[in-house]
Design an enzyme around this catalytic site. Sequence first.
Site, PDB file in Angstrom:
ATOM      1  N   GLU A  50      25.916  45.083  54.213  1.00 26.51           N
ATOM      2  CA  GLU A  50      25.435  46.432  53.954  1.00 26.51           C
ATOM      3  C   GLU A  50      25.037  47.112  55.254  1.00 26.51           C
ATOM      4  O   GLU A  50      24.442  46.488  56.132  1.00 26.51           O
ATOM      5  CB  GLU A  50      24.241  46.366  52.997  1.00 26.51           C
ATOM      6  N   ASP A 103      23.374  40.046  52.376  1.00 24.55           N
ATOM      7  CA  ASP A 103      22.254  40.977  52.216  1.00 24.55           C
ATOM      8  C   ASP A 103      21.181  40.503  53.191  1.00 24.55           C
ATOM      9  O   ASP A 103      20.436  39.574  52.895  1.00 24.55           O
ATOM     10  CB  ASP A 103      21.736  40.966  50.779  1.00 24.55           C
ATOM     11  N   ASP A 139      18.396  38.678  46.368  1.00 20.72           N
ATOM     12  CA  ASP A 139      19.131  38.750  47.638  1.00 20.72           C
ATOM     13  C   ASP A 139      20.554  38.215  47.487  1.00 20.72           C
ATOM     14  O   ASP A 139      21.492  38.772  48.056  1.00 20.72           O
ATOM     15  CB  ASP A 139      18.383  37.972  48.727  1.00 20.72           C
TER      16      ASP A 139
END
Length: 170
Positions: free
Chosen positions: A68, A9, A140
Site C-alpha cells: 500500500e 501491510d 494486518d
Amino acid sequence: MMVSVLGIDPGSRCTGYGIIQDGLKGPVLVAYGTIRTEGDDLPGRLKQIYDGIYEVSKEFQPTELAIEQIFMSKNADSALKLGQARGAAICGGMSAGLPVYEYAARQVKQALVGKGSAEKSQVQHMVRFLLGIREALPADASDALGIAMCHIHHRQTQFKMREALGVQRR
C-alpha cells in the site's frame, strides 16, 4: 508462468503479509501471517521487518510484491515510522529479487468492494469470502491479502486491455 503475489501491510510494530496465486479459477491462498517486532529501538524493529519479509519471500517464492502507498496522517511521527517500516519491507522484498507494485488504499477498496470509500470491515469480509477463509484473520494479514488481490485484479485488467488493443490493431 504462474503469478504469486506477496501483499504487505506495513507497520512498525506489526507488518501483515499475505501470499496468493493467480489461479485459473480465481485467487488461491498460499499463506498469510504477521511479523511482530520486539523492542523499542526503531532501527532494530526495521531490521526485523526487513529480515521477516526477506525470509517469507525466500520460503514461499512469490514472483511479485504489492504494498500500500503511504497516506498522509495527522500524526507526523506515526507517518514517518510507517514510511520507514514500508521502506524496510520493500527492501526486504527487493533483496529477494521481487519487483514492487504500489496501490493507494482507495484502489484496494475499489478492487475488492467496488467502492473506494468502503469500510475496512467490508474489505476484510471480501478477502475472507473470495479466498474461502472461514476463520477470523488478523487485520494486518487481511489487509495484506487485500493488497495482493488488488494487484492480481490490476494485472488481469491490464492484460485484458492489452489483448483488446492487440485485437483492434489487426
